[in-house]
Design an enzyme around this catalytic site. Sequence first.
Site, PDB file in Angstrom:
ATOM      1  N   ASP A  54       0.155  -0.418   5.917  1.00 57.26           N
ATOM      2  CA  ASP A  54      -0.984  -1.165   5.373  1.00 57.26           C
ATOM      3  C   ASP A  54      -2.263  -0.507   5.863  1.00 57.26           C
ATOM      4  OD1 ASP A  54      -1.989  -3.123   3.766  1.00 57.26           O
ATOM      5  OD2 ASP A  54      -2.026  -4.672   5.306  1.00 57.26           O
TER       6      ASP A  54
ATOM      7  N   LYS B 155      -6.217  -0.450   6.378  1.00 59.23           N
ATOM      8  CA  LYS B 155      -7.322  -1.390   6.509  1.00 59.23           C
ATOM      9  C   LYS B 155      -8.597  -0.639   6.878  1.00 59.23           C
ATOM     10  CE  LYS B 155      -4.821  -5.065   5.794  1.00 59.23           C
ATOM     11  NZ  LYS B 155      -4.971  -5.844   4.531  1.00 59.23           N
TER      12      LYS B 155
ATOM     13  N   ASP C 226       0.822  -1.210   0.000  1.00 61.49           N
ATOM     14  CA  ASP C 226       0.000   0.000   0.000  1.00 61.49           C
ATOM     15  C   ASP C 226       0.856   1.260   0.000  1.00 61.49           C
ATOM     16  OD1 ASP C 226      -2.210  -1.597   0.068  1.00 61.49           O
ATOM     17  OD2 ASP C 226      -2.669  -1.267   2.185  1.00 61.49           O
TER      18      ASP C 226
END
Length: 341
Positions: free
Chosen positions: A260, A262, A247
């Site tokens: 990352d 989420k 990412d």
Amino acid sequence: LVRMQFLQILSRKPGSLEMLFFQIPFCQKQFPYTCLSTSACVYSKKKKGSSYEQVDQEKYKNLVHSVTSYKTSAQTPETILEEDNWLYGPPAKHSPPIKAGTKTPKNWVPLINPSKRILPVSSDSNVPMKIGLQRTKMPSVTRILQQTLSPQQVFYLERWKQKMIEELGKEGFEEYTKNVFLQGELFHSALESIFLSEETAVRDQGEDDIVAGYLSSVEHVLEDISEVKALESGVHHETLQYLGLVDCVAKYRGQLCVIDWKTSEKPKPFLHNTYDNPLQVAAYIGAINHDANYDFQVRCGLIVVAYKNGSPAHPHFMDPDLCSQYWNKWLLRLEEYMDKN
């Protein structure tokens, strides 16, 4: 001249004779030597006979003597150990059982690449890298993790799926899954635009958009992110032969991290609430460090859980020690996948 006078009193008590001495100073005047002696005798009632008096004392005299002749025990830790060894044999030597988390991978590769050459910073280094994901036969990190779920993880995942199907129906559940993936893609695209200095256009356009709550959720985290080096960029581990799509790689509070992003409908305030996400981050870190396309190495990770309702996101920072622990767990999952395939 007599300067001191002693008074002696003899008193007899039941079963004992006591001598009491009193020293009484007198004045220095002359006086005849005087001695006062008294005695008293008091008899107690005769005790009732005991059954022990009928025991043959002569017979057990030696035993009583052996017991009462020692004030303390003659046993020592050394003699006790010798006695145990003689009776039961030496203690069995064995290593303690290995915990599941401490299992060592067979094909261990370091998280940090010791042979990687770090190139000097170039003039255009402020532009984030975005390498396309190569379509090869190498498995992805996501695929490896999905196919190596534990029986317990599979059970809870299947139970959640059945519950959602009961509430939404089969078609409704498929639509729900599509929307979740769509929200994730839009959220990542919005973040990419923000990091590429297109923040104003994105926020004006997406104010009433589906990702507006997610962007508000991570606003306080974005303030701590700087020096973005990669966005939605493909990585592959040249030695272990797996790939993935990262990412973001940037500095979080001064530490270079694989980040990352989420999304979640439920709060996840602790790292263990993110399930296999730490393994995914560790896998990406290892891949970057062994990928020749990247002229830097990463030691830390960051998982940011954003919420649709705009409540503050939970950032979970992973220091180098924590990343190393999850790296070992990732290697075990990778080995399990390779054995199955």
